[in-house]
Design an enzyme around this catalytic site. Sequence first.
Site, PDB file in Angstrom:
ATOM      1  N   LYS A  60       0.829  -1.203   0.000  1.00 56.14           N
ATOM      2  CA  LYS A  60       0.000   0.000   0.000  1.00 56.14           C
ATOM      3  C   LYS A  60       0.865   1.255   0.000  1.00 56.14           C
ATOM      4  O   LYS A  60       0.503   2.268  -0.593  1.00 56.14           O
ATOM      5  CB  LYS A  60      -0.932  -0.013   1.198  1.00 56.14           C
ATOM      6  CG  LYS A  60      -2.009  -1.087   1.123  1.00 56.14           C
ATOM      7  CD  LYS A  60      -2.942  -1.026   2.323  1.00 56.14           C
ATOM      8  CE  LYS A  60      -4.043  -2.074   2.205  1.00 56.14           C
ATOM      9  NZ  LYS A  60      -4.970  -2.050   3.367  1.00 56.14           N
TER      10      LYS A  60
ATOM     11  N   ASP B 207       5.443  -0.665  11.652  1.00 54.66           N
ATOM     12  CA  ASP B 207       4.239  -1.211  12.268  1.00 54.66           C
ATOM     13  C   ASP B 207       4.192  -0.717  13.710  1.00 54.66           C
ATOM     14  O   ASP B 207       4.945  -1.196  14.562  1.00 54.66           O
ATOM     15  CB  ASP B 207       4.262  -2.739  12.220  1.00 54.66           C
ATOM     16  CG  ASP B 207       2.968  -3.364  12.713  1.00 54.66           C
ATOM     17  OD1 ASP B 207       2.171  -2.659  13.363  1.00 54.66           O
ATOM     18  OD2 ASP B 207       2.762  -4.565  12.459  1.00 54.66           O
TER      19      ASP B 207
ATOM     20  N   ASN C 166       2.020  10.683  12.568  1.00 53.45           N
ATOM     21  CA  ASN C 166       0.609  10.782  12.245  1.00 53.45           C
ATOM     22  C   ASN C 166      -0.153   9.457  12.408  1.00 53.45           C
ATOM     23  O   ASN C 166      -1.365   9.450  12.565  1.00 53.45           O
ATOM     24  CB  ASN C 166       0.469  11.272  10.790  1.00 53.45           C
ATOM     25  CG  ASN C 166      -0.931  11.162  10.264  1.00 53.45           C
ATOM     26  OD1 ASN C 166      -1.835  11.884  10.691  1.00 53.45           O
ATOM     27  ND2 ASN C 166      -1.136  10.244   9.328  1.00 53.45           N
TER      28      ASN C 166
ATOM     29  N   TYR D  53     -10.684   5.938  22.177  1.00 51.43           N
ATOM     30  CA  TYR D  53      -9.955   6.785  21.242  1.00 51.43           C
ATOM     31  C   TYR D  53      -9.793   8.185  21.818  1.00 51.43           C
ATOM     32  O   TYR D  53      -8.699   8.769  21.772  1.00 51.43           O
ATOM     33  CB  TYR D  53     -10.672   6.855  19.890  1.00 51.43           C
ATOM     34  CG  TYR D  53      -9.957   7.740  18.900  1.00 51.43           C
ATOM     35  CD1 TYR D  53      -8.767   7.329  18.299  1.00 51.43           C
ATOM     36  CD2 TYR D  53     -10.463   8.997  18.569  1.00 51.43           C
ATOM     37  CE1 TYR D  53      -8.104   8.151  17.395  1.00 51.43           C
ATOM     38  CE2 TYR D  53      -9.809   9.819  17.658  1.00 51.43           C
ATOM     39  CZ  TYR D  53      -8.627   9.388  17.076  1.00 51.43           C
ATOM     40  OH  TYR D  53      -7.961  10.208  16.189  1.00 51.43           O
TER      41      TYR D  53
ATOM     42  N   LYS E 181      -6.124  10.059  23.018  1.00 51.23           N
ATOM     43  CA  LYS E 181      -5.640  11.356  22.579  1.00 51.23           C
ATOM     44  C   LYS E 181      -5.380  12.295  23.765  1.00 51.23           C
ATOM     45  O   LYS E 181      -4.494  13.154  23.693  1.00 51.23           O
ATOM     46  CB  LYS E 181      -6.635  11.992  21.604  1.00 51.23           C
ATOM     47  CG  LYS E 181      -6.675  11.288  20.248  1.00 51.23           C
ATOM     48  CD  LYS E 181      -5.311  11.303  19.567  1.00 51.23           C
ATOM     49  CE  LYS E 181      -5.356  10.674  18.195  1.00 51.23           C
ATOM     50  NZ  LYS E 181      -4.025  10.691  17.506  1.00 51.23           N
TER      51      LYS E 181
END
Length: 352
Positions: free
Chosen positions: A83, A109, A135, A224, A228
């Site tokens: 990819k 990874d 990112n 999630y 953060k």
Amino acid sequence: MGLAGDILQMNVGQMLQTPVLPSTDFTGKTIIITGANQGLGFEAAKHLLVISIPDPLKVADRDYHSYQLNAANLILACRNLTKGEEARKAILASGRHSSPGKIEVWQLDMSKYSSVLAFGDRINSLPRLDVLIANAGMNTTQFERLEGHESTITVNVISTILLATLTVPKLRETSKLSHAPSRLVITGSAVHIFADHKCLSTPKQGQVFKTLDDEPTADMTDRYYLSKLVLLLAYRGLAKELDHSSEKGSKAVVLNFVNPGWCKTELFRTADGGLGARIGLCLVGRAAEEGSRTLVHAAAVGEEAHGKYLSECRVKPESTWARSQQGVEVEKGVWAELVDILEGIRPGVTKF
């Protein structure tokens, strides 16, 4: 300001403040972007190397140079090399100028510490590194352990800060070479304002990560958001560590934490928040290209943004709780625990 004020700031930014197109010249610079084969990372890579605008036909030919940011060496860090190679070809195909900079695809990874360590060691082979855009991240509602910790915490927090610490020496070396600050960009999110901070303030000293790894009590619908918030606290701890270990009056590495906004990316393919969130994303969500502008902006921002929270290409305050006395105290504990974890992965990694 409180939660209501935090939400107002987020909504104003999301709906009324479109991130500006980047125009900084990155000629001669080497830049790494993690999670670069899709979404924000992919769009940021297109900005950094070739022209990337929503509708090229609406921009006069004489203006195209403004969007050629001319990075000399762009490294796409991807978990899947196939990819990654597809992304590399797509980026090259999107350009209009005849001599783009070099693009490489490196495997990374974030779910495996061994991969992060190998990637960090490989960075040392580079002649220079001017920017790291950390990112890569994940979003899931399913509890799973990776490297002994809940997967979202492993990828979004521990591996991200591990990679950052591994990269600091090369960034500092490049800063001396170029007589200008290098940049370390961490992709955060405004959703940290919604995280249940009691999960961080309630555990006994030294037990935050152990508590987060407890499957029976883990609220994965909030995970999630919480990852953060933990990342924000860890980022602030790292920023202070960089300041303590820097030469007096020097900002060899400008570190910042960027909210790209609510964007239409693959991040939500497995945890989309339900029908209401899908409708909201459709109505006010940013295109990945728009969100990626914030990452490119952070890759060139001045020393005044070091240790700051950036949103819509502006310095803004973090959540009210994160700035509270309790938030500052929890930050100290989170950073201390994280240092122990990182030192367990590779002794000396946090000793700049």
